[in-house]
Design a protein around this motif. Sequence first.
Motif: not given
Ligand SMILES: Cc1ncsc1CCO
Length: 253
Positions: A28, A30, A70-71, A99-100, A182-183, A186
Amino acid sequence: MSGAARDLTGELLARLRAERPRVHCITNAAAVAYTANVLLAAGCIPSMTVNPPEVPGFIHGASALLVNLGTLDPLRAEAIDVAIRIARTDGKPWALDPVFVERSPTRLGLARDLARRHPAVIRANRAELAALSGSDGGDAAARLLARESGAVVVRTGEVDFATDGTREVEVAGGHPLMALVTASGCAATALMAGFLAVETDRFLAAAACLAFVKAAAERAGATARGPGSFVPAYLDALYALDPQDFGDRIASP
Ligand SMILES: Cc1ncsc1CCO
Ligand SMILES: Nc1ncnc2c1ncn2[C@@H]1O[C@H](COP(=O)(O)OP(=O)(O)OP(=O)(O)O)[C@@H](O)[C@H]1O
Ligand SMILES: [Mg+2]
């Protein structure tokens, strides 16, 4: 068990640093730069291209693949499909980071489809594992998902848990500041793909990676004053840690 696992963590880390596997990451927005830096600090080579026509070439020369949702966007969705097809044809291990998935039914559907395409490892936090398995995300759910998918299922958090459906380990330690960068997860999944490239026993590869990450985070947390100073300290720790620094953090639950 823990002594042998610690020795193996050191051995796999030595192999990682000697072989320098290239991990191709479809991750992603991020996480891109941090993930590449974590891989480099630990001894792997990152590549991050998501342009679908270029993906086959990048996978052919790589040792392992990371797929992170993630994105998700149309480009990444196509890149993921192509990348998994090539990785499976080439016989290369791939790791799934869903992710999410708890926040998007579309993403959850895709993640469930991907889980059927033979990932070597699925690494998730508890909320993601709960959504993916349609349960509370507990140990039994992880075990069942591992049996159904054939993947090693790893749930991270204050204490990490990994199972291949039969064997299981818990890995404690690390530092709470990990959750404020963050990450962190990931990048850990990307690193796990690197360990999969140097060890065919996917369960042992995953456990060794978890122990390495917890040990590095613990060392970084000892000097960090907050999330900002934690990041460079963590990269330095990944770079500098030696096998004798791992401690007995891998345990049977
Ligand atoms: C903040 C965030 N938004 C989408 S992916 C990501 C990184 C954490 O998984
Ligand atoms: N409270 C905590 N104490 C120690 N380590 C932690 C804690 N919370 C998370 N970690 C560590 O942080 C890393 C990321 O785990 P986490 O479960 O937060 O992933 P995540 O939610 O997928 O993160 P992200 O999506 O931001 O990448 C793991 O290595 C885990 O062991
Ligand atoms: Mg995550």
